[in-house]
Design a protein around this motif. Structure first.
Motif, mmCIF file in Angstrom:
data_model
loop_
_atom_site.group_PDB
_atom_site.id
_atom_site.type_symbol
_atom_site.label_atom_id
_atom_site.label_comp_id
_atom_site.label_asym_id
_atom_site.label_seq_id
_atom_site.Cartn_x
_atom_site.Cartn_y
_atom_site.Cartn_z
ATOM 1 N N ALA A 1 0.959 -1.099 -0.107
ATOM 2 C CA ALA A 1 0.026 0.093 0.149
ATOM 3 C C ALA A 1 0.853 1.085 0.011
ATOM 4 O O ALA A 1 0.648 2.212 -0.762
ATOM 5 N N PHE A 2 1.922 1.047 0.816
ATOM 6 C CA PHE A 2 2.843 2.419 0.676
ATOM 7 C C PHE A 2 3.633 2.515 -0.536
ATOM 8 O O PHE A 2 3.818 3.230 -0.943
ATOM 9 N N ASP A 3 3.947 1.263 -0.974
ATOM 10 C CA ASP A 3 4.567 1.366 -2.367
ATOM 11 C C ASP A 3 3.884 2.023 -3.321
ATOM 12 O O ASP A 3 4.467 2.844 -4.287
ATOM 13 N N TYR A 4 2.542 1.706 -3.309
ATOM 14 C CA TYR A 4 1.704 2.397 -4.232
ATOM 15 C C TYR A 4 1.802 3.872 -4.210
ATOM 16 O O TYR A 4 1.613 4.398 -5.377
ATOM 17 N N LEU A 5 1.624 4.323 -3.011
ATOM 18 C CA LEU A 5 1.568 5.724 -2.709
ATOM 19 C C LEU A 5 2.653 6.456 -3.152
ATOM 20 O O LEU A 5 2.998 7.633 -3.600
ATOM 21 N N ILE A 6 3.867 5.523 -3.034
ATOM 22 C CA ILE A 6 5.315 6.285 -3.534
ATOM 23 C C ILE A 6 5.581 6.290 -4.999
ATOM 24 O O ILE A 6 6.365 7.039 -5.496
ATOM 25 N N GLY A 7 4.854 5.330 -5.663
ATOM 26 C CA GLY A 7 4.859 5.392 -7.279
ATOM 27 C C GLY A 7 5.467 4.113 -7.679
ATOM 28 O O GLY A 7 6.021 4.041 -8.677
ATOM 29 N N GLU A 8 5.853 3.129 -6.670
ATOM 30 C CA GLU A 8 6.453 1.965 -6.844
ATOM 31 C C GLU A 8 8.044 2.024 -7.477
ATOM 32 O O GLU A 8 8.313 1.550 -8.386
ATOM 33 N N LYS A 9 8.550 3.010 -7.112
ATOM 34 C CA LYS A 9 9.903 3.443 -7.874
ATOM 35 C C LYS A 9 10.847 3.877 -6.698
ATOM 36 O O LYS A 9 10.285 4.921 -5.690
ATOM 37 N N THR A 10 12.073 3.956 -6.852
ATOM 38 C CA THR A 10 12.931 4.818 -5.732
ATOM 39 C C THR A 10 13.065 5.994 -6.080
ATOM 40 O O THR A 10 13.373 6.678 -7.045
ATOM 41 N N SER A 11 12.549 6.810 -4.785
ATOM 42 C CA SER A 11 12.711 8.254 -4.775
ATOM 43 C C SER A 11 13.950 8.792 -4.527
ATOM 44 O O SER A 11 14.890 7.989 -4.113
ATOM 45 N N LYS A 12 13.983 10.272 -4.925
ATOM 46 C CA LYS A 12 15.259 10.784 -4.752
ATOM 47 C C LYS A 12 15.927 10.529 -3.181
ATOM 48 O O LYS A 12 17.101 10.443 -2.949
ATOM 49 N N SER A 13 15.111 10.742 -2.337
ATOM 50 C CA SER A 13 15.128 10.791 -0.909
ATOM 51 C C SER A 13 15.766 9.443 -0.516
ATOM 52 O O SER A 13 16.711 9.207 0.247
ATOM 53 N N ALA A 14 15.198 8.264 -1.108
ATOM 54 C CA ALA A 14 15.493 6.797 -0.829
ATOM 55 C C ALA A 14 16.777 6.642 -1.384
ATOM 56 O O ALA A 14 17.797 6.010 -0.882
#
Ligand code: PTJ
Length: 247
Positions: free
Chosen positions: A40-53
């Motif tokens: 569910a959280f991955d969906y909110l994140i957009g299922e990709k590695t963000s800049k902060s990650a």
């Protein structure tokens, strides 16, 4: 059989791995719920590695390379989702693995150790002869030469109080958690808000890249990393992603 053309292929394959983990006796039934929460959280994140990650993954690689006694903690979900990847990371940063479970049974601990060994794991700390202070559940049981005396611990998919207890013991704690608001995420020194399936290979790439760097360069990367700011950025990235998705 899930066709590769299915729009949710990756996610469905991941679910299969967790279910397989449960069937093999590696993953706990609760692991299914944890996976659902993560999805569910991955969906909110957009299922990709963000800049902060990405920033957190780099800082985490530097911490592991700098550590004198790093340990990677493995639970039932980690063993099912990224066993080979976690072994590779451990090899690159010279960090032994240690199985540490919330829903602990000796049978499951041994199955995970066997599973990791069958995939080529090197050093695994296998004793449970020490206790993390102020922790009243099974996760307190650790190896006196492993997590107990480690100076840096990677704790993927964690649930709060052990992370806090490890921080209190003076260790540098790296968490991987798709929920940027969890207690673990808020307590760790470095929080990677990313799916473990993406996070571990990226950390390995950074570790490969940084392993021959000067000590001062690694220290600079760690010093410049601000976890509170990075977590705030992670939340902002989720909000921006949701705004874009709404249009
Ligand atoms: O194998 P055990 O007995 O040690 O149990 C392991 C689980 C994961 C079942 C246990 O630690 C647990 O119940 O964890 P929680 O409290 O559900 O927390 C897991 C956290 O990991 C949640 O914040 C999830 O959002 C996050 N998470 C789940 N799947 C992933 C994830 N984070 C990164 N990548 C994932 N694939």
């Amino acid at each position: 059989m899930i066709p590769e053309s299915h729009p949710r292929y990756e996610s469905l394959i991941t679910r299969d791995r967790i279910v397989e983990g449960v069937e093999k006796g590696i993953t706990s039934l609760h692991g299914l719920m944890a996976q659902g929460r993560g999805e569910a959280f991955d969906y909110l994140i957009g299922e990709k590695t963000s800049k902060s990650a990405h920033r957190a993954e780099k800082a985490a690689a530097a911490v592991l390379l700098l550590a004198k006694r790093p340990v990677i903690s493995v639970n039932g979900n980690v063993a099912a989702l990224v066993p080979e990847e976690i072994i590779r990371l451990g090899d690159i940063v010279a960090a032994p693995l240690e199985v540490n479970l919330f829903h602990r049974s000796e049978e499951r601990v041994n199955k995970i150790i066997e599973h990791l060994r069958s995939l080529g794991a090197g050093k695994i700390h296998t004793k449970s002869d020490a206790l993390i202070p102020c922790l009243e559940h099974e996760r307190a049981k650790v190896d006196s030469e492993g997590i107990f005396r480690a100076d840096a611990v990677l704790v993927p998919l964690e649930d709060g109080d052990r992370c806090e207890a490890l921080v209190k013991m003076g260790k540098t704690v790296i968490a991987i958690d798709l929920n940027p608001l969890s207690r673990t995420a808020q307590t760790a020194h470095i929080t990677i808000v990313d799916n473990i399936k993406r996070a571990i290979p990226i950390m390995s790439e950074f570790a490969e890249e940084l392993r021959n760097s000067e000590l001062a360069e690694l220290q600079r990367i760690v010093k410049e990393f601000d976890n509170n700011k990075n977590l705030a950025d992670a939340v902002d990235e989720i909000i921006s992603h949701l705004r874009r998705a709404q249009k």
